[in-house]
Design a protein around this motif. Structure first.
Motif, PDB file in Angstrom:
ATOM      1  N   LYS A 433       9.380  -9.885 -17.269  1.00  0.00           N
ATOM      2  CA  LYS A 433       7.813  -9.277 -16.910  1.00  0.00           C
ATOM      3  C   LYS A 433       7.372  -8.830 -18.337  1.00  0.00           C
ATOM      4  CE  LYS A 433       9.967  -4.983 -15.320  1.00  0.00           C
ATOM      5  NZ  LYS A 433      10.124  -4.047 -14.302  1.00  0.00           N
ATOM      6  N   LYS A 434       5.862  -8.742 -18.357  1.00  0.00           N
ATOM      7  CA  LYS A 434       5.107  -8.635 -19.801  1.00  0.00           C
ATOM      8  C   LYS A 434       5.575  -6.888 -20.195  1.00  0.00           C
ATOM      9  CE  LYS A 434       0.623  -8.738 -21.917  1.00  0.00           C
ATOM     10  NZ  LYS A 434      -0.717  -9.400 -21.793  1.00  0.00           N
ATOM     11  N   GLU A 435       5.576  -6.093 -19.123  1.00  0.00           N
ATOM     12  CA  GLU A 435       5.731  -4.643 -19.705  1.00  0.00           C
ATOM     13  C   GLU A 435       6.917  -4.178 -18.921  1.00  0.00           C
ATOM     14  OE1 GLU A 435       4.103  -3.309 -21.981  1.00  0.00           O
ATOM     15  OE2 GLU A 435       2.454  -4.802 -22.500  1.00  0.00           O
ATOM     16  N   GLY A 493       1.577 -11.852 -15.805  1.00  0.00           N
ATOM     17  CA  GLY A 493       2.606 -11.148 -16.397  1.00  0.00           C
ATOM     18  C   GLY A 493       4.063 -11.177 -16.097  1.00  0.00           C
TER      19      GLY A 493
END
Length: 517
Positions: A433-435, A493
């Motif tokens: 996941k992106k963050e 994401g």
């Protein structure tokens, strides 16, 4: 120390321990005072803790090579407590042990396999290799023992249960077959075949360390719990034989192990790489330390660590067995430096300290002695010592050979297709996941083989419940196959990294690949 002096020492040990050897072989009863039993159990847990702390900084830093003599490995007063506080993840082999000990304490000696499987699958600690694959299986409905079977777990031959089986031996003093029964139930949660045998063998050595002080006897007699036709048995038997041929040169023995047994077949991280987390190879390093250490704590720890690969867990197993053999009170003071100040600290992710597990394991051992025909008296225990019997034969990755590893290093976008020629493949990759602050998402995927949907599954971004291999299959008809990986729901994401895939066939690669010009 000169060779003649070592020979005299070993001869003396052999003479002293001959009565223990006869007792074990005749399946008679022996007596230990309760304080002796407690001291040996404490020695096992303390030795394991000392060993993993000592080898911790070298873990998997030396792959396919041993640690040279000029490389210093630290040990100092306060080291154990400092490591437990500042690097608690190092003790994964111990807190996994403790998970099972706590189940026995909570549920009882006849706790069902699901109690153990669910306890570790839902624990808050991170796992790797066979343990993590088993956790994913259990959480997605594949129960034990299928959770550890090699067709459901590409890490089935890995070291996982081998480093967690100490508890089984420590609660079964003098009773290797009882330890094997425990290992049959719990070891198959995450392992199969040689991966399972590793735990059976380590557990058996612990049990025999209660009734003999002869290292050669313990190493050799415990091997009787393993089927002679298995590769695990053959590997350890080789180490024992090479020790007889080269009694003063552990490095020569190490080279023989490397030459004959170091090829990785299962673990996708180790195939076509020098990384080796295979149970039998690392068990060979445990035995290397025990045989060439000849009962000396320092030599045993040094050799089992310097052999490399999983060089924290291997000295932990060796020192745990040695600690059981000698008892806590006889572990050299040098190696117990700072231990007392750490004994009331709970291992991370548990509610158990060393002092607590000393008492818990003693209680479990007393119950096991009674359940297996022994007697508990006011001041001593009578143990019905068992002659080791081989467990059933099973083999993971039977007729399966890795022939090629293909790098991908790409993100899955919608779908990805490739072709193989062989009998199976493993796709290595992980969900991302992106963050970190983003909610976790189970990415749904389908796998198609030769145009037909073969399976549907999820790929969690949650690190605790992750899947380290996207998909694997080992039993396709031999030939060419088209493979398509399809993401069925996309979310901004979130994605799956595709690292590589390994192609398998029913015969080994001959090492030369022809390319058309």
């Amino acid at each position: 120390m000169k060779t003649s002096l070592w020979s005299s020492l070993l001869l003396g040990i052999s003479i002293i321990c001959s009565s223990s050897m006869l007792i074990a072989q005749k399946n008679e009863k022996i007596k230990l005072t309760k304080s002796e039993l407690q001291d040996k159990i404490k020695g096992g847990w303390a030795g394991q803790t000392i060993g993993v702390t000592f080898g911790g900084p070298t873990e998997f830093r030396y792959r396919g090579t041993f640690i040279q003599d000029y490389e210093n490995i630290s040990w100092y007063d306060g080291y154990i407590k400092s490591t437990m506080v500042h690097n608690p993840h190092l003790y994964d082999d111990i807190y996994m042990d403790l998970t099972f000990v706590e189940v026995y304490d909570r549920v009882g000696m006849h706790a069902p396999v699901d109690s153990f499987a669910n306890a570790f699958a839902n624990a808050s600690y991170s796992l790797w290799h066979a343990n993590q694959a088993a956790r994913y299986n259990i959480l997605t409905g594949i129960k034990a023992p299928e959770s550890g079977h090699w067709k459901n777990n590409p890490h089935a031959d890995d070291i996982d249960y081998q480093i967690e089986a100490d508890f089984a031996g420590l609660m079964s003093p003098g009773m290797p077959n009882t330890a094997s029964e425990i290992s049959d139930k719990i070891g198959h949660i995450m392992n199969y075949g040689d991966g399972w045998y590793g735990g059976v063998y380590i557990g058996a050595m612990y049990t025999l360390a209660f009734v003999s002080k002869d290292i050669n006897y313990i190493v050799t007699e415990a091997l009787k719990t393993i089927p002679a036709e298995s590769e695990f048995y053959k590997c350890i038997a080789d180490v024992i034989q090479w020790h007889k041929e080269h009694p003063d040169n552990w490095k020569r023995n190490w080279f023989e192990i490397q030459q004959k047994w170091a090829e990785e077949v299962g673990c996708p991280e180790g195939v076509h790489m020098p990384y080796n987390i295979d149970a039998k190879v690392n068990a060979a390093y445990v035995v290397l330390g025990l045989l060439y250490g000849a009962g000396d704590f320092t030599k045993t720890l040094e050799i089992s660590t310097r052999a490399g690969q999983d060089s924290d867990c291997n000295p932990a197993s060796a020192a745990g067995i040695l600690g059981t053999m000698y008892g806590y009170s006889n572990i050299p003071k040098y190696w117990k430096m700072g231990l007392a100040e750490a004994e009331d600290l709970d291992f991370k992710y548990t509610k158990t300290s060393l002092n607590r597990v000393y008492a818990m394991s003693f209680n479990h051992a007393v119950q096991m002695i009674k359940l297996n025909g022994g007697k508990i008296n006011k001041n001593d225990v009578e143990i019905k010592v068992q002659q080791p019997v081989a467990v059933r034969y099973e083999k993971a990755f039977d007729g399966v050979y890795p022939v090629r590893k293909v790098g991908l290093n790409r993100q899955l976008k919608g779908s990805y297709e490739f072709e193989i020629e062989g009998t199976g493949f493993v796709i290595v990759g992980s969900a991302k996941k992106k963050e970190k602050s983003m909610k976790d998402f189970d990415i749904p995927l389908d796998i198609y083989i030769d145009g037909k949907k073969h399976a549907s599954f999820i790929h969690p971004t949650n690190y605790l419940t992750r899947k380290d291999e996207v998909f694997w299959v080992y039993d396709l008809p031999k030939g060419k196959h088209k493979v398509r990986l399809q993401q069925t729901e996309e979310k901004e994401g979130y994605w799956v990294d595709l690292n590589n895939y390994i192609i398998y066939s029913d015969e080994p690669n001959h090492g030369i690949e022809q390319h058309a010009h």
